[in-house]
Scaffold this motif. Structure first.
Motif, PDB file in Angstrom:
ATOM      1  N   ASP A  47       0.844  -1.198   0.000  1.00 61.30           N
ATOM      2  CA  ASP A  47       0.000   0.000   0.000  1.00 61.30           C
ATOM      3  C   ASP A  47       0.875   1.242   0.000  1.00 61.30           C
ATOM      4  O   ASP A  47       1.887   1.324   0.698  1.00 61.30           O
ATOM      5  N   ASP A  48       0.455   2.212  -0.804  1.00 66.77           N
ATOM      6  CA  ASP A  48       1.172   3.489  -0.865  1.00 66.77           C
ATOM      7  C   ASP A  48       0.171   4.580  -1.182  1.00 66.77           C
ATOM      8  O   ASP A  48      -0.989   4.307  -1.454  1.00 66.77           O
ATOM      9  N   LYS A  49       0.648   5.804  -1.112  1.00 69.22           N
ATOM     10  CA  LYS A  49      -0.197   6.918  -1.529  1.00 69.22           C
ATOM     11  C   LYS A  49       0.561   7.701  -2.600  1.00 69.22           C
ATOM     12  O   LYS A  49       1.785   7.794  -2.583  1.00 69.22           O
ATOM     13  N   VAL A  50      -0.199   8.242  -3.541  1.00 70.40           N
ATOM     14  CA  VAL A  50       0.376   9.032  -4.621  1.00 70.40           C
ATOM     15  C   VAL A  50       0.529  10.462  -4.121  1.00 70.40           C
ATOM     16  O   VAL A  50      -0.430  11.086  -3.680  1.00 70.40           O
ATOM     17  N   ARG A  90       4.378   9.097 -11.543  1.00 65.88           N
ATOM     18  CA  ARG A  90       3.758   9.258 -10.235  1.00 65.88           C
ATOM     19  C   ARG A  90       4.818   9.131  -9.146  1.00 65.88           C
ATOM     20  O   ARG A  90       5.624   8.221  -9.156  1.00 65.88           O
ATOM     21  N   ARG A  91       4.789  10.065  -8.214  1.00 60.64           N
ATOM     22  CA  ARG A  91       5.659  10.018  -7.032  1.00 60.64           C
ATOM     23  C   ARG A  91       4.828   9.387  -5.927  1.00 60.64           C
ATOM     24  O   ARG A  91       3.716   9.843  -5.628  1.00 60.64           O
ATOM     25  N   ARG A  92       5.333   8.318  -5.323  1.00 60.27           N
ATOM     26  CA  ARG A  92       4.575   7.565  -4.329  1.00 60.27           C
ATOM     27  C   ARG A  92       5.316   7.512  -3.001  1.00 60.27           C
ATOM     28  O   ARG A  92       6.536   7.644  -2.958  1.00 60.27           O
ATOM     29  N   GLU A  93       4.551   7.294  -1.936  1.00 61.03           N
ATOM     30  CA  GLU A  93       5.128   7.120  -0.604  1.00 61.03           C
ATOM     31  C   GLU A  93       4.530   5.869   0.025  1.00 61.03           C
ATOM     32  O   GLU A  93       3.309   5.718   0.090  1.00 61.03           O
ATOM     33  N   CYS A  94       5.420   4.983   0.490  1.00 60.50           N
ATOM     34  CA  CYS A  94       4.993   3.742   1.137  1.00 60.50           C
ATOM     35  C   CYS A  94       4.292   4.082   2.457  1.00 60.50           C
ATOM     36  O   CYS A  94       4.786   4.899   3.237  1.00 60.50           O
ATOM     37  N   ARG A 124       9.979   6.994  -0.376  1.00 61.73           N
ATOM     38  CA  ARG A 124       9.387   7.601  -1.577  1.00 61.73           C
ATOM     39  C   ARG A 124      10.037   7.026  -2.818  1.00 61.73           C
ATOM     40  O   ARG A 124      11.252   6.833  -2.865  1.00 61.73           O
ATOM     41  N   PHE A 125       9.214   6.754  -3.836  1.00 59.16           N
ATOM     42  CA  PHE A 125       9.707   6.201  -5.093  1.00 59.16           C
ATOM     43  C   PHE A 125       8.807   6.663  -6.237  1.00 59.16           C
ATOM     44  O   PHE A 125       7.694   7.146  -6.015  1.00 59.16           O
ATOM     45  N   SER A 126       9.323   6.542  -7.456  1.00 58.11           N
ATOM     46  CA  SER A 126       8.582   6.980  -8.645  1.00 58.11           C
ATOM     47  C   SER A 126       8.178   5.787  -9.490  1.00 58.11           C
ATOM     48  O   SER A 126       8.901   4.795  -9.581  1.00 58.11           O
TER      49      SER A 126
END
Length: 148
Positions: free
Chosen positions: A10-13, A27-31, A37-39
């Motif tokens: 699960d992550d959020k954009v 999209r830049r995401r955060e776990c 943070r990852f793209s």
């Protein structure tokens, strides 16, 4: 999307941006577990376009193969890498737009040659010499004369 650090699913954009002239999204995401943070990049998956070769064999259209051929023709030419990428994208998108399932390799070659003719005449002649498989010097000279 699985986190590359902890594997949590699960992550959020955090941020989304259009890339490749509207053909993709970054999209830049955060776990949500470890806050890493990852793209990610998303793009449209076109229908499986097959290339019908001269010997009637069929193979998947490969944009990387197209890129290699065009970059080889443009090798050591004073060309902006962006203009080369633009040619590759134009040819690829045009083929996807104009052909539903199969495209003759001759059509790909014609489109690349036309684009290179406008971009750089030396790159055009290089590509044509490989694509058309000239049998002798006279055929090669005729092709060069046709540029004028």
């Amino acid at each position: 999307m699985r986190c590359p650090v902890c594997g949590f699913q699960d992550d959020k954009v955090i941020d989304s941006r259009v890339v490749k002239e509207g053909c993709g999204v970054r999209r830049r995401r955060e776990c949500l577990s470890c806050a890493h943070r990852f793209s990610t990049y998303e793009s449209i998956i076109q229908s499986e376009l097959k290339v019908v070769k001269r010997n009637n064999e069929r193979e998947d259209f490969d944009q990387d193969k197209l890129r290699r051929g065009i970059e080889n023709a443009c090798y050591k030419r004073p060309l902006d890498p962006e203009s080369i990428s633009h040619v590759i994208e134009d040819v690829s998108l045009g083929l996807q737009r104009d052909f539903e399932r199969e495209v003759p390799s001759s059509e790909i070659g014609s489109r690349v040659m036309e684009a290179l003719r406008k971009l750089d005449q030396v790159a055009y002649v290089r590509f044509a010499s490989v694509y058309r498989k000239f049998h002798d010097v006279e055929e090669f000279i005729e092709e060069i004369r046709s540029l004028k």
